[in-house]
Design a protein around this motif. Structure first.
Motif, mmCIF file in Angstrom:
data_model
loop_
_atom_site.group_PDB
_atom_site.id
_atom_site.type_symbol
_atom_site.label_atom_id
_atom_site.label_comp_id
_atom_site.label_asym_id
_atom_site.label_seq_id
_atom_site.Cartn_x
_atom_site.Cartn_y
_atom_site.Cartn_z
ATOM 1 N N TYR A 21 14.839 10.723 8.850
ATOM 2 C CA TYR A 21 14.473 9.489 9.544
ATOM 3 C C TYR A 21 13.223 9.691 10.402
ATOM 4 O O TYR A 21 12.338 8.840 10.416
ATOM 5 N N GLN A 22 13.150 10.818 11.094
ATOM 6 C CA GLN A 22 11.972 11.084 11.918
ATOM 7 C C GLN A 22 10.720 11.175 11.059
ATOM 8 O O GLN A 22 9.657 10.671 11.440
ATOM 9 N N LYS A 23 10.832 11.790 9.893
ATOM 10 C CA LYS A 23 9.688 11.874 8.974
ATOM 11 C C LYS A 23 9.303 10.483 8.468
ATOM 12 O O LYS A 23 8.116 10.154 8.389
ATOM 13 N N TYR A 24 10.302 9.681 8.112
ATOM 14 C CA TYR A 24 10.053 8.310 7.653
ATOM 15 C C TYR A 24 9.334 7.518 8.744
ATOM 16 O O TYR A 24 8.327 6.850 8.495
ATOM 17 N N ARG A 25 9.852 7.604 9.970
ATOM 18 C CA ARG A 25 9.284 6.844 11.080
ATOM 19 C C ARG A 25 7.834 7.263 11.344
ATOM 20 O O ARG A 25 6.963 6.412 11.526
ATOM 21 N N ALA A 26 7.583 8.563 11.360
ATOM 22 C CA ALA A 26 6.219 9.052 11.590
ATOM 23 C C ALA A 26 5.283 8.582 10.487
ATOM 24 O O ALA A 26 4.142 8.170 10.759
ATOM 25 N N HIS A 27 5.746 8.622 9.247
ATOM 26 C CA HIS A 27 4.925 8.158 8.128
ATOM 27 C C HIS A 27 4.627 6.670 8.263
ATOM 28 O O HIS A 27 3.473 6.241 8.079
ATOM 29 N N GLN A 28 5.651 5.879 8.556
ATOM 30 C CA GLN A 28 5.453 4.431 8.675
ATOM 31 C C GLN A 28 4.450 4.097 9.775
ATOM 32 O O GLN A 28 3.585 3.242 9.595
ATOM 33 N N LEU A 29 4.576 4.762 10.909
ATOM 34 C CA LEU A 29 3.659 4.494 12.019
ATOM 35 C C LEU A 29 2.228 4.882 11.676
ATOM 36 O O LEU A 29 1.281 4.189 12.054
ATOM 37 N N ALA A 30 2.063 5.974 10.952
ATOM 38 C CA ALA A 30 0.718 6.449 10.612
ATOM 39 C C ALA A 30 0.107 5.682 9.448
ATOM 40 O O ALA A 30 -1.067 5.313 9.482
ATOM 41 N N ALA A 31 0.886 5.430 8.414
ATOM 42 C CA ALA A 31 0.344 4.848 7.187
ATOM 43 C C ALA A 31 0.443 3.330 7.133
ATOM 44 O O ALA A 31 -0.324 2.691 6.412
ATOM 45 N N HIS A 32 1.383 2.759 7.858
ATOM 46 C CA HIS A 32 1.609 1.313 7.787
ATOM 47 C C HIS A 32 1.751 0.716 9.190
ATOM 48 O O HIS A 32 2.793 0.119 9.506
ATOM 49 N N PRO A 33 0.739 0.865 10.027
ATOM 50 C CA PRO A 33 0.862 0.335 11.389
ATOM 51 C C PRO A 33 1.041 -1.184 11.371
ATOM 52 O O PRO A 33 0.482 -1.880 10.533
ATOM 53 N N GLY A 34 1.874 -1.659 12.266
ATOM 54 C CA GLY A 34 2.112 -3.099 12.348
ATOM 55 C C GLY A 34 3.223 -3.589 11.439
ATOM 56 O O GLY A 34 3.669 -4.722 11.580
ATOM 57 N N GLN A 35 3.651 -2.771 10.512
ATOM 58 C CA GLN A 35 4.744 -3.151 9.611
ATOM 59 C C GLN A 35 6.068 -2.858 10.308
ATOM 60 O O GLN A 35 6.177 -1.930 11.089
ATOM 61 N N ASP A 46 20.013 2.563 3.426
ATOM 62 C CA ASP A 46 19.078 2.447 2.304
ATOM 63 C C ASP A 46 19.001 3.761 1.528
ATOM 64 O O ASP A 46 18.987 3.763 0.303
ATOM 65 N N HIS A 47 18.991 4.857 2.236
ATOM 66 C CA HIS A 47 18.938 6.189 1.620
ATOM 67 C C HIS A 47 20.170 6.405 0.728
ATOM 68 O O HIS A 47 20.039 6.843 -0.417
ATOM 69 N N ALA A 48 21.336 6.082 1.258
ATOM 70 C CA ALA A 48 22.579 6.237 0.475
ATOM 71 C C ALA A 48 22.586 5.304 -0.729
ATOM 72 O O ALA A 48 22.995 5.701 -1.830
ATOM 73 N N ASP A 49 22.139 4.072 -0.539
ATOM 74 C CA ASP A 49 22.089 3.115 -1.653
ATOM 75 C C ASP A 49 21.150 3.595 -2.755
ATOM 76 O O ASP A 49 21.453 3.470 -3.942
ATOM 77 N N ARG A 50 19.986 4.151 -2.361
ATOM 78 C CA ARG A 50 19.044 4.665 -3.360
ATOM 79 C C ARG A 50 19.622 5.855 -4.116
ATOM 80 O O ARG A 50 19.441 5.981 -5.319
ATOM 81 N N GLN A 51 20.346 6.713 -3.419
ATOM 82 C CA GLN A 51 20.963 7.863 -4.088
ATOM 83 C C GLN A 51 22.060 7.410 -5.051
ATOM 84 O O GLN A 51 22.202 7.974 -6.135
ATOM 85 N N ASP A 52 22.824 6.393 -4.661
ATOM 86 C CA ASP A 52 23.870 5.881 -5.543
ATOM 87 C C ASP A 52 23.279 5.205 -6.775
ATOM 88 O O ASP A 52 23.806 5.326 -7.872
ATOM 89 N N ALA A 53 22.180 4.485 -6.586
ATOM 90 C CA ALA A 53 21.547 3.774 -7.697
ATOM 91 C C ALA A 53 20.805 4.713 -8.636
ATOM 92 O O ALA A 53 20.679 4.442 -9.831
ATOM 93 N N ASN A 54 20.300 5.826 -8.103
ATOM 94 C CA ASN A 54 19.519 6.779 -8.894
ATOM 95 C C ASN A 54 20.047 8.195 -8.675
ATOM 96 O O ASN A 54 19.395 9.009 -8.024
#
Length: 60
Positions: A21-35, A46-54
């Motif tokens: 989560y910390q990596k996700y948050r840092a990436h979002q702030l750096a790469a997608h500011p304002g989102q 979401d992580h669990a749902d993606r693992q279940d789906a794939n």
């Protein structure tokens, strides 16, 4: 001695994926500011749902 325990804890958390989560948050702030950023609860759901789906090879 505290530094050794902190280093071990940091390593284990990275190994187990607890820092995802910390990596996700840092990436979002750096790469997608304002989102909007998912809350930690939303992220893990979401992580669990993606693992279940794939399902991919994993140890556990």
């Amino acid at each position: 001695m505290k530094e050794i325990f902190r280093a071990i804890a940091w390593y284990v958390k990275g190994l187990m994926g607890e820092d995802a989560y910390q990596k996700y948050r840092a990436h979002q702030l750096a790469a997608h500011p304002g989102q909007p950023i998912m809350t930690e609860r939303q992220f893990w759901r979401d992580h669990a749902d993606r693992q279940d789906a794939n399902p991919q090879g994993r140890c556990c």
